[in-house]
Design an enzyme around this catalytic site. Structure first.
Site, PDB file in Angstrom:
ATOM      1  N   ASP B  10      37.925  32.982  47.281  1.00  0.00           N
ATOM      2  CA  ASP B  10      38.248  32.479  45.950  1.00  0.00           C
ATOM      3  C   ASP B  10      37.451  33.338  44.966  1.00  0.00           C
ATOM      4  O   ASP B  10      36.239  33.192  44.862  1.00  0.00           O
ATOM      5  CB  ASP B  10      37.858  30.998  45.849  1.00  0.00           C
ATOM      6  CG  ASP B  10      38.006  30.445  44.432  1.00  0.00           C
ATOM      7  OD1 ASP B  10      38.478  31.186  43.544  1.00  0.00           O
ATOM      8  OD2 ASP B  10      37.639  29.282  44.211  1.00  0.00           O
ATOM      9  N   LYS B  83      36.946  38.176  35.196  1.00  0.00           N
ATOM     10  CA  LYS B  83      38.311  37.828  35.596  1.00  0.00           C
ATOM     11  C   LYS B  83      39.238  37.739  34.381  1.00  0.00           C
ATOM     12  O   LYS B  83      40.435  37.983  34.480  1.00  0.00           O
ATOM     13  CB  LYS B  83      38.281  36.485  36.323  1.00  0.00           C
ATOM     14  CG  LYS B  83      39.573  36.093  37.009  1.00  0.00           C
ATOM     15  CD  LYS B  83      39.345  34.847  37.849  1.00  0.00           C
ATOM     16  CE  LYS B  83      40.602  34.370  38.538  1.00  0.00           C
ATOM     17  NZ  LYS B  83      40.316  33.178  39.361  1.00  0.00           N
ATOM     18  N   GLU B 184      45.986  29.804  43.441  1.00  0.00           N
ATOM     19  CA  GLU B 184      44.873  28.882  43.632  1.00  0.00           C
ATOM     20  C   GLU B 184      45.316  27.433  43.855  1.00  0.00           C
ATOM     21  O   GLU B 184      44.866  26.801  44.818  1.00  0.00           O
ATOM     22  CB  GLU B 184      43.892  29.010  42.461  1.00  0.00           C
ATOM     23  CG  GLU B 184      43.074  30.286  42.593  1.00  0.00           C
ATOM     24  CD  GLU B 184      42.514  30.811  41.284  1.00  0.00           C
ATOM     25  OE1 GLU B 184      42.563  30.081  40.283  1.00  0.00           O
ATOM     26  OE2 GLU B 184      42.023  31.949  41.266  1.00  0.00           O
ATOM     27  N   ASP B 206      44.662  22.311  38.229  1.00  0.00           N
ATOM     28  CA  ASP B 206      43.546  23.213  38.526  1.00  0.00           C
ATOM     29  C   ASP B 206      42.953  23.757  37.226  1.00  0.00           C
ATOM     30  O   ASP B 206      43.510  24.655  36.602  1.00  0.00           O
ATOM     31  CB  ASP B 206      44.066  24.355  39.423  1.00  0.00           C
ATOM     32  CG  ASP B 206      42.968  25.344  39.804  1.00  0.00           C
ATOM     33  OD1 ASP B 206      41.832  25.216  39.312  1.00  0.00           O
ATOM     34  OD2 ASP B 206      43.266  26.261  40.593  1.00  0.00           O
TER      35      ASP B 206
END
Lengths: 233, 644
Positions: B10, B83, B184, B206
């Site tokens: 992850d 990210k 994810e 999420d």
């Protein structure tokens, strides 16, 4: 071109007569019945991919089962440690499977696809044309089905008014009523479409014309409904 | 093949994790015997590796907690939340740059992949992400005692093609073969699905550090089929932190007349303080913020949960629109969703839980740690890809593409060719022709997004179809096939049908690295990685040699030594010399061997010393581990602990 054509013909005339590249079994089409290996993806139409005749009435539950069963055997997840060649075939086969399933499980997409196999293109061109017209700010040449002419004119006036000013209770009431009536008529068109399907499935080739007519009317009503819902928020 | 372990990673905005699903109970998670899927901890024992990278003045790269320290002392040498920059152009991140302390390279050219300044060097976002991946790879390698070369990496479901490609590039740069990019929320559903083998519709909400995703899945006999997905790749806990920092900065400017923005170190301290307060407010009703300001002043504030909720409500509300859109796309009402699962650290916020519960009309699941569930799911997918275990062999993930794929048509309009929420792999075939007599190339502009005008969509790439045989206008028929693979990444191939000639495609990715650039970065980092690993192993083995040699010095003075035969003493001295010679070299392998031999050779001595000290026979001891066995009570004079 010629190569593609030949392959397509072979697939149509002898749908289950493919020899497995790995073990030579003759029943292989998507994957080999003997050794389970994935087979190269050949150009195919979506009905043939599922081994179905070109009919419009179909058992959607069975289609779903077939989709899941084939997914389990063809999906790239199953070939992540296999040779590059098999990985590629699995990728191509699965994309065919997904494209075919997506098209066939939806009534409208299925009908349009069948029409395209019969050489009648409608969906994409008309949609791009609509978008282009919208983008360029020009009126798209749209053939309004005659029975809607008057009604559509009034509705467009109402929508124009609602867009310019506020949507008061009165306008909202009228639009709500229109929304309901459009929804009901779309449902009616669906029944009509199913009747035309039956004609096609029984071998009436001229049913394609009726299909185009139903789809055109449907697309027109859908656009109106979308406009109404946009204004209603 | 059996020792080719595929790990699940992850790669998060705030924290990154690596997990593994073993086949046997030996690797089972402590506390969850037999389950086999577990997080691999880092050297410091922590499951989370903060996604922070720092460059030391001596050129050493720090990752994780060590790098987080640098954020406070030398902010210009560290970078976090990278990210957010993956697969993005400089123009995309202008807003981001106002809030985040990203320092872009000054010499960026138009159309070049963005580079970030870290100390005196510059790096592309995939290179920085690769540093994090390499740290996770190392953690896994130390854990297994074997190399790890393959991984499944998770990405936000709503990541576009360029962001996915950038993530895959990062994996390659880190020396990992990325077997699959998994979304994810979908990964999280796999982790939950292991627990509850059941059919039904689930929604995965999420809300992480930098991204928000909502995915709606149908579970049927082990098939996890995504029906619809939506989200925002720039909405997460970061935004809450930024808001709190901005509010506090204003507060400070008003009350204390200090412009905290002038001091990056102070801003970073403030950021840490508000993050702590945010976390605290998930469990207590009020939190206290205290920050040292430049000039010796102190900023103090008490913030109640009510104030906090009022401030962040607009951010939380932004997650609800994508949820509603996903439900519409799935043609479901909230009541038709059987289960709701919460993923991502930001779902610990009570307000978030309340809003999700309101929307779906049911209590969401929070059984699995929201920070770990995505990595665990990635490990499950890794297990599926490597053939599956008893538990995973019937599981199959069918995911979708989050955004429609289109090409620019006449008038700058987007013509959609693959619609969003299509199950992937998916493909579309389009035909193109020429407009001018003798034209030998056609330009195609590929887009991703839902907007009607091409300029409002994300530009993925411009293709030039070249080598078309000269023909009258409109006669060539070029077939272009667009294929989105199981990673959500686009591939394009083209063929001129009249001549049956494979047309050449010249790809100019709008925001990506070229293959050659990635290739160079791999070589760079590969050299470094080899050196890094060797250097580390050399240092570790030298330290160990030092420990045992010092212990032996002491041993020589003991009574036990005198009781050894002359031959035994000579043999030990030979082994000792061998080790001293090995230590002077710079290869860790001979050092290791010599340590092992000396350990073996001094076994008897160690036992005798031990016996003498405790008067009882302890078997299986050797020079290296005598003394560490029983903690502080261990009576043996040769103790490893002494030298640590």
């Amino acid at each position: 071109m010629s190569e593609t054509g030949t392959q397509l013909k072979v697939l149509q005339t002898r749908p289950n007569q493919h020899k497995c590249w790995s073990c030579g079994d003759m029943r292989a089409e998507h994957f080999c019945g003997e050794c389970g290996h994935v087979q190269p993806a050949l150009p195919t139409d979506f009905f043939s991919f599922f081994g179905l005749p070109r009919r419009l009435e179909l058992d959607e539950a069975k289609l779903e089962d077939a989709f899941y069963t084939l997914s389990r055997k063809l999906h790239p997840d199953m070939y992540s440690q296999a040779s590059q060649r098999e990985q590629l075939w699995s990728l191509e086969k699965t994309s065919q499977l997904n494209d075919a399933y997506r098209t066939l499980r939806d009534e409208i997409a299925r009908t349009e696809y069948l029409l395209s196999l019969e050489g009648i293109q409608m969906e994409e061109q008309s949609k791009v044309a609509t978008e282009q017209a919208r983008a360029l700010g020009v009126e798209k040449k749209q053939t309004v089905p005659p029975e809607f002419l008057e009604e559509a004119f009034e509705l467009n006036m109402l929508l124009e008014e609602a867009r310019m000013g506020e949507v008061d209770d009165d306008v909202r009431e009228q639009l709500d009523a229109t929304e309901n009536s459009l929804t009901a008529r779309l449902k009616g068109l669906r029944d009509e479409l199913h009747k035309v399907w039956q004609r096609w499935d029984a071998g009436d080739v001229s049913a394609t014309g009726a299909m185009v007519d139903v789809l055109n009317r449907r697309s027109y009503l859908r656009n109106l409904l979308r406009d109404v819902q946009e204004v209603l928020g | 093949m059996a020792d080719e372990r595929v790990v699940g990673i992850d790669l998060g905005t705030t924290n990154s994790l690596v997990a593994y699903m073993g086949t046997g109970p030996s690797l089972a998670h402590p506390g969850e015997p037999g389950k086999g899927v577990h997080i691999i901890p880092g050297e410091d024992g922590s499951n989370l590796v903060p996604s922070v990278v720092a460059l030391q003045p001596d050129g050493q790269m720090l990752v994780g907690n060590a790098a987080r320290g640098v954020l406070l002392t030398a902010p210009s040498r560290a970078v976090y939340s990278v990210k957010r920059l993956m697969g993005r152009g400089v123009d995309d991140v202008r807003e981001e740059l106002k809030i985040f302390p990203f320092h872009l390279a000054e010499d960026l050219m138009a159309g070049e992949v963005m580079r970030i300044k870290l100390g005196e060097r510059t790096y592309t976002p995939p290179e920085i992400s690769a540093q994090i991946l390499r740290q996770l790879k190392r953690n896994a390698e130390r854990y297994f005692g074997a190399p790890v070369k393959q991984a499944v990496i998770t990405v936000p479901a709503y990541f576009n093609d360029a962001q996915r490609q950038a993530t895959k590039d990062a994996g390659r740069i880190a020396g990992l073969e990325v077997l699959r990019l998994v979304n994810e929320p979908t990964a999280a559903s796999l982790a939950y699905g292991l627990d509850k083998k059941q059919n039904g519709t689930i929604a995965v909400y999420d809300f992480g550090g930098g991204t928000f995703d909502i995915s709606i899945l149908r579970l049927k006999d082990g098939i996890f089929e995504v029906i619809a997905t939506n989200g925002d790749t720039h909405l997460g806990g970061d935004d809450i932190d930024n808001l709190l920092v901005a509010v506090a900065a204003e507060d400070i400017a008003g009350d204390l007349k200090i412009d905290i923005r002038q001091s990056p170190e102070a801003v970073q301290r403030l950021r840490n303080a508000v993050i702590e307060a945010k976390i605290a407010l998930s469990s207590v009703e009020q939190a206290h913020i205290e920050v040292d300001l430049p000039g010796g002043k102190l900023y103090q504030r008490t913030i109640t949960r009510e104030m906090f909720e009022q401030m962040v409500l607009p951010i939380v509300k932004r997650t609800l629109m994508p949820c509603k859109q996903a439900l519409r796309d799935a043609e479901l009402t909230p009541a038709e969703v059987d289960e709701v699962v919460l993923v991502g650290g930001s779902t610990r916020i009570p307000l978030v839980r309340r809003k999700v519960e309101e929307l779906f009309g049911r209590k969401p699941h929070t059984e699995l740690n929201p920070d770990e569930v995505v990595a665990l799911g990635a490990a499950v997918q890794a297990s599926i890809l490597s053939g599956g275990t008893e538990e995973t062999k019937d599981m199959l993930l069918l995911d979708v593409t989050p955004l429609s794929l289109g090409i620019e048509a006449l008038g700058g309009v987007t013509a959609k060719i693959i619609h969003r929420n299509s199950t992937i792999p998916a493909s579309a075939t389009e035909h193109f022709t020429t407009g001018v007599e003798g034209q030998t190339s056609v330009a195609i502009h590929v887009l991703q997004g839902e907007r009607e005008m091409a300029k409002d969509c994300r530009s993925l790439a411009r293709f030039d179809l070249k080598g078309i045989p000269p023909m009258p206008a409109g006669l060539p028929r070029i077939e272009v096939r667009f294929l989105i693979d199981a990673n959500g990444i686009l591939h394009v191939s083209a063929r001129e049908q009249r001549s049956n000639k494979q047309a050449e495609i010249d790809v100019q990715p709008s925001y990506g690295l070229t293959d050659e650039q990635v290739e160079n970065m791999i070589l760079d980092s590969f050299d470094n990685a080899e050196q890094d690993l060797n250097a580390r192993q050399l240092i570790e083995s030298r330290n160990e040699a030092d420990t045992i040699l010092t212990a032996l010095q002491k041993g020589r003075k003991s009574e036990a030594w005198a009781r050894l035969s002359f031959g035994e003493q000579r043999r030990i001295e030979d082994l000792e010399n061998k080790l001293r010679i090995a230590v002077s070299g710079d290869d860790h392998n001979p050092i290791r061997r010599a340590i092992d031999e000396l350990n073996e050779g001094t076994m008897k001595l160690a036992e005798m010393m031990m016996d003498a000290a405790v008067g009882s026979a302890l078997r299986g001891k050797n020079m290296e581990n005598t003394g560490v066995e029983d903690g502080p009570e261990a009576p043996h004079p040769i103790g490893k602990a002494e030298f640590q």
